[in-house]
Enzyme design. Structure first.
Site, PDB file in Angstrom:
ATOM      1  N   ASP A  98       0.864  -1.176   0.000  1.00  0.00           N
ATOM      2  CA  ASP A  98       0.000   0.000   0.000  1.00  0.00           C
ATOM      3  C   ASP A  98       0.899   1.224   0.000  1.00  0.00           C
ATOM      4  O   ASP A  98       1.747   1.374   0.884  1.00  0.00           O
ATOM      5  CB  ASP A  98      -0.894  -0.020   1.239  1.00  0.00           C
ATOM      6  CG  ASP A  98      -2.256   0.569   0.978  1.00  0.00           C
ATOM      7  OD1 ASP A  98      -2.319   1.619   0.321  1.00  0.00           O
ATOM      8  OD2 ASP A  98      -3.255  -0.014   1.433  1.00  0.00           O
ATOM      9  N   ASP A 200      -2.824   4.706  -2.617  1.00  0.00           N
ATOM     10  CA  ASP A 200      -3.866   5.310  -1.786  1.00  0.00           C
ATOM     11  C   ASP A 200      -4.275   6.690  -2.330  1.00  0.00           C
ATOM     12  O   ASP A 200      -3.404   7.513  -2.641  1.00  0.00           O
ATOM     13  CB  ASP A 200      -3.284   5.460  -0.366  1.00  0.00           C
ATOM     14  CG  ASP A 200      -4.315   5.847   0.674  1.00  0.00           C
ATOM     15  OD1 ASP A 200      -5.167   5.009   0.984  1.00  0.00           O
ATOM     16  OD2 ASP A 200      -4.244   6.987   1.176  1.00  0.00           O
ATOM     17  N   GLU A 242      -6.273   4.043  -6.193  1.00  0.00           N
ATOM     18  CA  GLU A 242      -7.575   4.293  -5.569  1.00  0.00           C
ATOM     19  C   GLU A 242      -8.072   5.648  -6.083  1.00  0.00           C
ATOM     20  O   GLU A 242      -7.492   6.678  -5.774  1.00  0.00           O
ATOM     21  CB  GLU A 242      -7.443   4.326  -4.041  1.00  0.00           C
ATOM     22  CG  GLU A 242      -8.780   4.453  -3.352  1.00  0.00           C
ATOM     23  CD  GLU A 242      -8.696   4.920  -1.898  1.00  0.00           C
ATOM     24  OE1 GLU A 242      -9.660   4.706  -1.153  1.00  0.00           O
ATOM     25  OE2 GLU A 242      -7.676   5.522  -1.506  1.00  0.00           O
ATOM     26  N   HIS A 316     -11.256  -2.507   3.207  1.00  0.00           N
ATOM     27  CA  HIS A 316     -11.212  -2.138   4.626  1.00  0.00           C
ATOM     28  C   HIS A 316     -11.957  -0.833   4.920  1.00  0.00           C
ATOM     29  O   HIS A 316     -12.074  -0.454   6.078  1.00  0.00           O
ATOM     30  CB  HIS A 316      -9.746  -2.009   5.056  1.00  0.00           C
ATOM     31  CG  HIS A 316      -9.061  -0.895   4.341  1.00  0.00           C
ATOM     32  ND1 HIS A 316      -8.818  -0.923   2.974  1.00  0.00           N
ATOM     33  CD2 HIS A 316      -8.595   0.299   4.767  1.00  0.00           C
ATOM     34  CE1 HIS A 316      -8.241   0.207   2.607  1.00  0.00           C
ATOM     35  NE2 HIS A 316      -8.092   0.963   3.676  1.00  0.00           N
ATOM     36  N   ASP A 317     -12.414  -0.128   3.897  1.00  0.00           N
ATOM     37  CA  ASP A 317     -13.163   1.115   4.095  1.00  0.00           C
ATOM     38  C   ASP A 317     -14.665   0.923   3.910  1.00  0.00           C
ATOM     39  O   ASP A 317     -15.439   1.847   4.133  1.00  0.00           O
ATOM     40  CB  ASP A 317     -12.710   2.176   3.077  1.00  0.00           C
ATOM     41  CG  ASP A 317     -11.278   2.627   3.282  1.00  0.00           C
ATOM     42  OD1 ASP A 317     -10.828   2.646   4.444  1.00  0.00           O
ATOM     43  OD2 ASP A 317     -10.616   2.958   2.275  1.00  0.00           O
TER      44      ASP A 317
HETATM   45  C1  NOJ Z   1      -7.934   5.566   1.716  1.00  0.00           C
HETATM   46  C2  NOJ Z   1      -7.680   4.399   2.615  1.00  0.00           C
HETATM   47  O1  NOJ Z   1      -8.200   3.247   2.026  1.00  0.00           O
HETATM   48  C3  NOJ Z   1      -8.309   4.747   3.939  1.00  0.00           C
HETATM   49  O2  NOJ Z   1      -8.354   3.658   4.810  1.00  0.00           O
HETATM   50  C4  NOJ Z   1      -7.562   5.909   4.525  1.00  0.00           C
HETATM   51  O3  NOJ Z   1      -8.216   6.350   5.690  1.00  0.00           O
HETATM   52  C5  NOJ Z   1      -7.481   7.074   3.556  1.00  0.00           C
HETATM   53  N1  NOJ Z   1      -7.203   6.679   2.221  1.00  0.00           N
HETATM   54  C6  NOJ Z   1      -6.388   8.022   3.977  1.00  0.00           C
HETATM   55  O4  NOJ Z   1      -5.147   7.428   3.775  1.00  0.00           O
END
Ligand code: NOJ
Length: 540
Positions: A98, A200, A242, A316-317
C-alpha cells in the site's frame, strides 16, 4: 493489448491489524500472516494487497506513516517482512504494498522538520497557506474525516493542509525533491522483490488546494508518468490506483498501457449507489439494482483495450457486501456465493477482502464507545452537534462504518476465534462460532469452496479473463450477461433479490460451469430463479 500476469490473478487484501495475531498482544502481525500463507495458497490467490505495515502512530490505522522504510513495531520487524516476502514468493503469491503518498503522519521526520520554520528545507514538502484576511482558515476545504482541512500552526502563523486527519498532513507534490524522495522509497521496496503497489487516494496528488481543486488536478497524470518512469516502469508490477472520482474516460487516462501510468484503478461509481445523491455516505438509500447493472455494464464495456477494470465488492473502508446488498440473515450463504459468482465472472482483476471468502458479516454496535475508526468517531461528534439523534447516527454507522470490515478474522470457533490468545484490539463479531475458516474448510458446500472454485476456473478458462461482456435483457432484479471468447460463450445468471424471479432464454446448455445451489440446472427455457440463485453455463 499485451497479456499481463496481473490480468490473470485474483488478489486478496489483508488488513494486517485484524488478520492473525501470533504473539498474543491482540494485534495482527506479520508472523501471523506467514502462518496463514498456506491457507491463501489453498484458496488459490496470486497476489496479496497488504494494507500498510509501515511505522505509524496509528491515528488512521497505518494510513498515517511516520517511516516508509521501517515496519510498525506491533506488526514485527523488517526481518519478518523479508521472510513474509520470501514465503509468499515461494508460493507464487506476489505482495502488493500500500503506497500512501498523498500524506504522511505528522510524526514523519519530514513534517517534524517542516514545522521548524518557513526556512526549513522540508517546509515545502507540505502544503502551507496564510490565514484568510479575517485571520481564519484559508478556504472552505473539508477533511474527509470531518471539519476543516486546514490546521493552524501557532509557531509560524500558517495553516497546513490535511485532507484526512490532522495527523495526516498532505504532501506537496509540486515539490521536486519531495517527489524524488518518494520515488527512492518506492525503489527501496521494488528492490525487495514486491509485486506492485496499491496507490492510496492517488487522484488527490495533483491538487490545487487554494483553488479548492482536490481530485483530478492539472498535473496528476504528469506526476504518474514521471513516477512510472522513475520506479515501476521497467519492472513487471501490478499498480492499482484508488480513484474515487473516476469515470471510464478518466480511468483510461490512468490505465491505457500506451500512457505508461498504472495497470488499473479502483472505481467507486457503483459503491455510491446506496447513498443519497449529493450527500455523504452516511445518508442512506436502498440500492437500485437496475442502476447497478447500468453502471457496471458501462465499466465493463467502455474501457475496451484502453484500460483494465479492477473488480471488488469489499475493502477495509467499506461495509461487508453480504450484509449491505446481500442478505446476511436468511440467505447469507446463497447471497455471498451469488455476489462472488457475479463479480468473478466479469472482465477485470477480482479482489477479495479478508473474510469475504467465508461470508463474514457486518458487526452492529449499540454505542459509539464500541467504535475504533477515526472517520466514524469524528462524524458521530459532528452530527451530534448538528442535531442528529444518536439512533440515526448509529444506524448509519452500522450500515456504512469502516469498523464493520475491520473486525478480526475468525479462524475457528474457539476463544477470540483463534485470532489472538490475548484481548483483541477490537472485538470480534459475535457470530465467529459459526462463521470461521475452520468451519468453512470442513463444509464442502461452504462459501470458501465457491471462491476456490472460481479462482481455479479463472486459471483454466481464458474466457473468464479475456472474454467480451454483453448484458442480457432481464427483469430488474436479475443480473445476467454473456462472456464470449474464441467461439465459446458463457451465460451468467444471478438473482439479486430475496424473491423468486423469472428468466427466459433461447440458449441451449452445453455444460454447467458453476452454481450456488445443489439443484442442477437443466434448461433455460422459462425458469423461475430462487432467491439469490446464481449459475454459469456454457451455451451453444
Ligand atoms: C484511503 C484508505 O483506504 C483509507 O483507509 C484511509 O483512511 C485514507 N485513504 C487516507 O489514507
Amino acid at each position: 493489448m499485451k497479456k499481463n500476469w496481473w490480468q490473470e490473478v485474483v488478489v486478496y487484501q489483508i488488513y494486517p491489524r485484524s488478520f492473525k495475531d501470533s504473539n498474543g498482544d491482540g494485534i495482527g502481525d506479520i508472523r501471523g500472516m506467514i502462518e496463514e500463507l498456506d491457507y491463501l495458497e489453498k484458496l488459490g490467490v496470486g497476489a496479496i494487497w497488504l494494507s500498510p505495515v509501515y511505522q505509524s502512530p496509528n491515528d488512521d490505522n497505518g494510513y498515517d506513516i511516520s517511516d516508509y522504510e521501517a515496519i510498525m513495531d506491533e506488526f514485527g520487524t523488517m526481518e519478518d517482512m523479508d521472510e513474509f516476502l520470501r514465503e509468499a514468493n515461494k508460493r507464487n503469491i506476489k505482495i502488493i504494498m500500500d503506497l500512501v503518498v498523498n500524506h504522511t503522519s505528522d510524526e514523519h521526520q519530514w513534517f517534524v522538520e517542516a514545522k521548524k520554520g518557513k526556512d526549513n528545507p522540508y517546509r515545502d514538502y507540505y502544503v502551507w497557506a496564510d490565514p484568510a484576511e479575517d485571520g481564519g482558515v484559508p478556504n472552505d476545504l473539508r477533511s474527509t474525516f470531518s471539519g476543516s482541512a486546514w490546521e493552524f500552526d501557532e509557531e509560524s502563523g500558517q495553516y497546513y493542509l490535511h485532507l484526512f486527519s490532522k495527523k495526516q498532513p498532505d504532501l506537496n507534490w509540486e515539490n521536486d525533491d519531495m517527489r524524488q524522495a518518494v520515488y527512492e522509497m518506492m525503489n527501496f521496496w521494488i528492490e525487495k522483490g514486491i509485486g506492485g503497489f496499491r496507490l492510496d487516494v492517488i487522484d488527490l496528488v495533483g491538487k490545487k488546494p487554494l483553488e479548492e481543486i482536490t481530485g483530478n488536478g492539472p498535473r496528476l497524470h504528469e506526476f504518474l508518468q514521471e513516477m512510472n518512469q522513475a520506479t515501476f516502469g521497467n519492472h513487471d508490477l501490478l499498480t492499482v490506483g484508488e480513484t474515487w472520482g473516476a469515470t471510464p474516460e478518466i480511468a483510461k487516462l490512468y490505465s491505457n498501457p500506451e500512457r505508461k501510468e498504472l495497470s488499473m484503478v479502483f472505481q467507486f461509481e457503483h459503491i455510491g449507489l446506496d447513498q443519497q445523491p449529493g450527500k455523504e455516505k452516511w445518508d442512506l438509500q436502498p440500492v437500485d439494482i437496475a442502476q447497478l447493472k447500468e453502471i457496471l455494464t458501462k465499466w465493463q464495456t467502455e474501457l475496451g483495450n484502453e484500460g483494465w477494470n479492477s473488480l471488488f465488492w469489499n475493502n477495509h473502508d467499506l461495509p461487508r457486501m453480504v450484509s449491505r446488498w446481500g442478505n446476511d440473515q436468511d440467505y447469507r450463504v446463497e447471497s455471498a456465493k451469488m455476489l462472488a459468482i457475479l463479480l468473478h465472472m466479469m472482465k477485470g482483476t477480482p479482489y477479495i477482502y479478508q473474510g469475504e471468502e467465508i461470508g463474514m458479516t457486518n458487526t452492529p454496535i449499540r454505542d459509539i464507545s464500541e467504535a475504533e475508526d477515526i472517520e466514524t468517531i469524528n462524524m458521530y461528534n459532528e452530527r451530534l452537534e448538528k442535531g442528529y439523534s444518536k439512533e440515526e447516527i448509529i444506524h448509519s454507522i452500522n450500515a456504512k462504518g469502516r469498523d464493520n470490515a475491520r473486525r478480526p478474522m475468525a479462524w475457528n470457533g474457539e476463544k477470540q476465534g483463534g485470532f489472538t490468545s490475548g484481548t483483541p484490539w477490537i472485538a470480534l463479531n459475535e457470530n465467529y462460532k459459526e462463521i470461521n475458516v475452520e468451519a468453512a474448510l470442513n463444509d464442502t458446500n461452504s462459501i470458501f469452496y465457491t471462491y476456490q472454485n472460481l479462482i481455479q476456473l479463472r486459471k483454466d478458462n481464458p474466457i473468464m479473463v479475456w472474454g467480451s461482456f454483453e448484458l442480457v435483457d432481464t427483469v430488474d432484479q436479475v443480473f445476467s450477461y454473456y462472456r464470449k471468447y474464441e467461439g465459446e460463450c458463457w451465460l451468467i445468471v444471478t438473482n439479486f433479490s430475496n424473491e423468486e424471479q423469472p428468466f427466459i432464454s433461447e440458449d441451449e446448455i452445453e455444460e454447467v460451469i458453476i452454481q450456488n445451489d445443489k439443484e442442477k440446472i437443466t434448461t433455460l427455457r422459462e425458469i423461475t430463479l430462487r432467491p439469490w440463485q446464481a449459475f454459469v453455463v456454457k451455451v451453444k
